[in-house]
Design a protein around this motif. Structure first.
Motif, mmCIF file in Angstrom:
data_model
loop_
_atom_site.group_PDB
_atom_site.id
_atom_site.type_symbol
_atom_site.label_atom_id
_atom_site.label_comp_id
_atom_site.label_asym_id
_atom_site.label_seq_id
_atom_site.Cartn_x
_atom_site.Cartn_y
_atom_site.Cartn_z
ATOM 1 N N LEU A 1 -9.802 -46.663 -6.284
ATOM 2 C CA LEU A 1 -10.778 -46.497 -5.448
ATOM 3 C C LEU A 1 -11.900 -47.736 -5.485
ATOM 4 O O LEU A 1 -12.872 -47.853 -4.637
ATOM 5 C CB LEU A 1 -11.477 -45.297 -5.407
ATOM 6 C CG LEU A 1 -10.705 -44.125 -4.941
ATOM 7 C CD1 LEU A 1 -11.557 -42.749 -5.191
ATOM 8 C CD2 LEU A 1 -10.129 -44.065 -3.651
ATOM 9 N N GLY A 2 -11.809 -48.269 -6.491
ATOM 10 C CA GLY A 2 -12.761 -49.378 -7.106
ATOM 11 C C GLY A 2 -14.041 -48.817 -7.232
ATOM 12 O O GLY A 2 -15.280 -49.417 -7.051
ATOM 13 N N ALA A 3 -14.154 -47.674 -8.025
ATOM 14 C CA ALA A 3 -15.409 -46.869 -8.375
ATOM 15 C C ALA A 3 -15.472 -46.660 -9.778
ATOM 16 O O ALA A 3 -14.321 -46.456 -10.505
ATOM 17 C CB ALA A 3 -15.513 -45.467 -7.629
ATOM 18 N N MET A 4 -16.486 -46.395 -10.208
ATOM 19 C CA MET A 4 -16.771 -46.034 -11.391
ATOM 20 C C MET A 4 -17.144 -44.588 -11.691
ATOM 21 O O MET A 4 -17.605 -43.926 -10.638
ATOM 22 C CB MET A 4 -17.912 -46.677 -12.337
ATOM 23 C CG MET A 4 -17.866 -48.174 -12.173
ATOM 24 S SD MET A 4 -16.573 -48.907 -13.124
ATOM 25 C CE MET A 4 -17.299 -48.717 -14.654
ATOM 26 N N ARG A 5 -16.884 -44.089 -12.932
ATOM 27 C CA ARG A 5 -17.085 -42.621 -13.127
ATOM 28 C C ARG A 5 -18.702 -42.395 -12.740
ATOM 29 O O ARG A 5 -19.199 -41.323 -12.166
ATOM 30 C CB ARG A 5 -16.880 -42.001 -14.618
ATOM 31 C CG ARG A 5 -17.010 -40.672 -14.576
ATOM 32 C CD ARG A 5 -16.520 -40.188 -15.944
ATOM 33 N NE ARG A 5 -17.032 -40.763 -17.120
ATOM 34 C CZ ARG A 5 -17.463 -40.403 -18.281
ATOM 35 N NH1 ARG A 5 -16.857 -38.959 -18.602
ATOM 36 N NH2 ARG A 5 -17.742 -40.960 -19.192
ATOM 37 N N ALA A 6 -19.447 -43.173 -13.056
ATOM 38 C CA ALA A 6 -21.083 -42.919 -12.646
ATOM 39 C C ALA A 6 -21.391 -43.082 -11.426
ATOM 40 O O ALA A 6 -22.487 -42.240 -10.787
ATOM 41 C CB ALA A 6 -21.915 -43.920 -13.459
ATOM 42 N N ASP A 7 -20.354 -43.509 -10.492
ATOM 43 C CA ASP A 7 -20.624 -43.559 -9.048
ATOM 44 C C ASP A 7 -20.358 -42.191 -8.372
ATOM 45 O O ASP A 7 -20.820 -41.765 -7.211
ATOM 46 C CB ASP A 7 -19.586 -44.530 -8.360
ATOM 47 C CG ASP A 7 -20.060 -45.933 -8.870
ATOM 48 O OD1 ASP A 7 -21.089 -45.989 -9.310
ATOM 49 O OD2 ASP A 7 -18.860 -46.756 -8.904
ATOM 50 N N VAL A 8 -19.768 -41.482 -9.072
ATOM 51 C CA VAL A 8 -19.325 -39.818 -8.386
ATOM 52 C C VAL A 8 -20.418 -38.825 -8.563
ATOM 53 O O VAL A 8 -20.972 -38.684 -9.667
ATOM 54 C CB VAL A 8 -17.939 -39.398 -9.138
ATOM 55 C CG1 VAL A 8 -17.854 -38.117 -8.631
ATOM 56 C CG2 VAL A 8 -16.863 -40.323 -9.211
ATOM 57 N N GLN A 9 -20.958 -38.485 -7.620
ATOM 58 C CA GLN A 9 -21.996 -37.578 -7.540
ATOM 59 C C GLN A 9 -21.380 -36.181 -7.533
ATOM 60 O O GLN A 9 -20.670 -35.745 -6.703
ATOM 61 C CB GLN A 9 -22.981 -37.927 -6.575
ATOM 62 C CG GLN A 9 -23.452 -39.244 -6.445
ATOM 63 C CD GLN A 9 -24.547 -39.345 -7.661
ATOM 64 O OE1 GLN A 9 -25.195 -38.737 -8.021
ATOM 65 N NE2 GLN A 9 -24.132 -40.593 -8.358
ATOM 66 N N PRO A 10 -22.074 -35.149 -8.153
ATOM 67 C CA PRO A 10 -21.803 -33.822 -8.086
ATOM 68 C C PRO A 10 -22.094 -33.062 -6.579
ATOM 69 O O PRO A 10 -23.254 -33.458 -6.168
ATOM 70 C CB PRO A 10 -22.300 -33.088 -9.244
ATOM 71 C CG PRO A 10 -23.509 -33.917 -9.608
ATOM 72 C CD PRO A 10 -23.196 -35.221 -9.001
ATOM 73 N N LEU A 11 -21.281 -32.371 -6.190
ATOM 74 C CA LEU A 11 -21.724 -31.603 -4.994
ATOM 75 C C LEU A 11 -22.802 -30.727 -5.153
ATOM 76 O O LEU A 11 -23.429 -30.347 -4.391
ATOM 77 C CB LEU A 11 -20.567 -30.851 -4.269
ATOM 78 C CG LEU A 11 -19.394 -31.784 -3.623
ATOM 79 C CD1 LEU A 11 -18.330 -30.914 -3.051
ATOM 80 C CD2 LEU A 11 -20.060 -32.494 -2.469
ATOM 81 N N THR A 12 -22.880 -29.988 -6.312
ATOM 82 C CA THR A 12 -23.894 -29.091 -6.657
ATOM 83 C C THR A 12 -24.147 -28.985 -8.151
ATOM 84 O O THR A 12 -23.320 -29.521 -8.992
ATOM 85 C CB THR A 12 -23.455 -27.645 -6.017
ATOM 86 O OG1 THR A 12 -24.552 -26.849 -6.326
ATOM 87 C CG2 THR A 12 -22.294 -27.137 -6.667
ATOM 88 N N GLU A 13 -25.076 -28.617 -8.634
ATOM 89 C CA GLU A 13 -25.458 -28.321 -10.091
ATOM 90 C C GLU A 13 -25.078 -27.041 -10.382
ATOM 91 O O GLU A 13 -25.636 -25.948 -10.170
ATOM 92 C CB GLU A 13 -27.003 -28.549 -10.299
ATOM 93 C CG GLU A 13 -27.500 -28.650 -11.874
ATOM 94 C CD GLU A 13 -26.851 -30.129 -12.226
ATOM 95 O OE1 GLU A 13 -26.912 -30.159 -13.569
ATOM 96 O OE2 GLU A 13 -26.789 -31.073 -11.251
ATOM 97 N N PRO A 14 -23.968 -26.885 -11.033
ATOM 98 C CA PRO A 14 -23.559 -25.519 -11.922
ATOM 99 C C PRO A 14 -24.337 -24.944 -12.804
ATOM 100 O O PRO A 14 -25.491 -25.661 -13.296
ATOM 101 C CB PRO A 14 -22.149 -26.180 -12.535
ATOM 102 C CG PRO A 14 -22.496 -27.234 -13.016
ATOM 103 C CD PRO A 14 -23.071 -28.021 -11.884
ATOM 104 N N ALA A 15 -24.263 -23.614 -13.040
ATOM 105 C CA ALA A 15 -25.273 -22.779 -13.653
ATOM 106 C C ALA A 15 -25.104 -23.427 -15.200
ATOM 107 O O ALA A 15 -24.101 -23.839 -15.583
ATOM 108 C CB ALA A 15 -24.957 -21.446 -13.509
ATOM 109 N N ARG A 16 -26.044 -23.104 -16.065
ATOM 110 C CA ARG A 16 -26.036 -23.812 -17.395
ATOM 111 C C ARG A 16 -24.942 -23.328 -18.434
ATOM 112 O O ARG A 16 -24.362 -23.955 -18.944
ATOM 113 C CB ARG A 16 -27.389 -22.971 -18.105
ATOM 114 C CG ARG A 16 -28.695 -23.947 -17.770
ATOM 115 C CD ARG A 16 -29.767 -23.374 -18.566
ATOM 116 N NE ARG A 16 -29.502 -23.678 -19.939
ATOM 117 C CZ ARG A 16 -30.466 -23.186 -20.849
ATOM 118 N NH1 ARG A 16 -31.367 -22.496 -20.639
ATOM 119 N NH2 ARG A 16 -30.014 -23.205 -22.135
ATOM 120 N N HIS A 17 -24.554 -22.121 -18.062
ATOM 121 C CA HIS A 17 -23.380 -21.437 -18.981
ATOM 122 C C HIS A 17 -22.010 -22.143 -18.312
ATOM 123 O O HIS A 17 -21.071 -22.255 -19.405
ATOM 124 C CB HIS A 17 -23.364 -19.912 -19.027
ATOM 125 C CG HIS A 17 -22.873 -19.270 -17.560
ATOM 126 N ND1 HIS A 17 -23.472 -19.251 -16.324
ATOM 127 C CD2 HIS A 17 -21.662 -18.963 -17.282
ATOM 128 C CE1 HIS A 17 -22.866 -18.605 -15.444
ATOM 129 N NE2 HIS A 17 -21.560 -18.426 -15.859
#
Length: 242
Positions: free
Chosen positions: A113-129
């Motif tokens: 895809l020509g992308a770096m891992r840092a370019d990928v954004q999470p869809l949501t922030e999972p719970a702490r656990h």
């Protein structure tokens, strides 16, 4: 012998105007990639849940990622893994065992895809656990050559395992029954929830499905039922033995 597969069989199919299923699948995927590239849709195009392990699929995902409103949703990309380990997984001179790492396929896809891992954004922030659990799983799957970094990542994993239960069953039947009871409890009295069992053991899955029938629960087994285990096949095998 291999020439039968690589030469004779393709020629046989060509004479009859037929296509191998895999070749047909790849042709369809590449045709769709070409269509999207030539005529970019005005609306959003989202590809979710694929690791792009099939080259033709990876080509299609690359096209979708470049569309004006295209998006590729990656399943289970490890964002917590340290950069040294991430780089080690993709090293050219890495041992063949690295290719079996769960993140290896996603790394190849990101490169496509020509992308770096840092370019990928999470869809949501999972719970702490859940973040803590993702971290401990990532550490458990760390390549052998980087396990010297375990000491730096050591910490309190109690939060990650706070609701994880270990059951030591004396036999397969008790194991299946314990899982069936856990699934029944997770579903709730009025079946208002959903629950899933993830296992590579097909015998265990069938045992759990049978135990769930005790509670009037019919499990949807995504693995299907082998032909030999159907009532018709059982009757046929009995007739043969007779």
């Amino acid at each position: 012998f291999l020439s039968i597969v690589t030469e004779a069989f393709p020629a046989y199919l060509a004479e009859r105007g037929l296509s191998d299923p895999v070749a047909h699948r790849n042709a369809v995927l590449r045709a769709e990639a070409q269509r999207l590239s030539d005529f970019p849709p005005a609306g959003p195009v989202i590809a979710a849940g694929s690791t792009g392990s099939i080259p033709a699929t990876a080509d299609l995902l690359a096209v979708i990622a470049r569309l004006p409103q295209g998006a590729v949703v990656l399943p289970g990309l490890d964002k917590q893994m340290d950069e040294a380990t991430w780089a080690h997984i993709g090293a050219i001179d890495a041992p063949a065992s690295i290719c079996g790492h769960p993140q290896f396929g996603l790394m190849k896809l990101l490169s496509k895809l020509g992308a770096m891992r840092a370019d990928v954004q999470p869809l949501t922030e999972p719970a702490r656990h859940l973040q803590a659990r993702e971290k401990i799983i990532s550490e458990a799957l760390r390549p052998a050559d980087t396990t010297d970094l375990w000491g730096a990542s050591a910490g309190n994993h109690g939060e990650a395992l706070s609701d994880v239960v270990l059951i030591e069953a004396p036999g397969e039947r008790e194991e299946a029954l314990a899982i069936a009871i856990a699934l029944r409890q997770a579903l709730g009295e009025n079946r208002e929830h959903t629950a899933a069992l993830v296992t590579p053991d097909r015998n265990l899955a069938r045992r759990v499905s049978a135990e769930l029938l005790r509670f009037g629960i019919v499990a949807d087994d995504s693995g299907g039922t082998p032909l030999a285990n159907t009532p018709q096949a059982a009757l046929f095998q009995t007739l043969i033995r007779c």
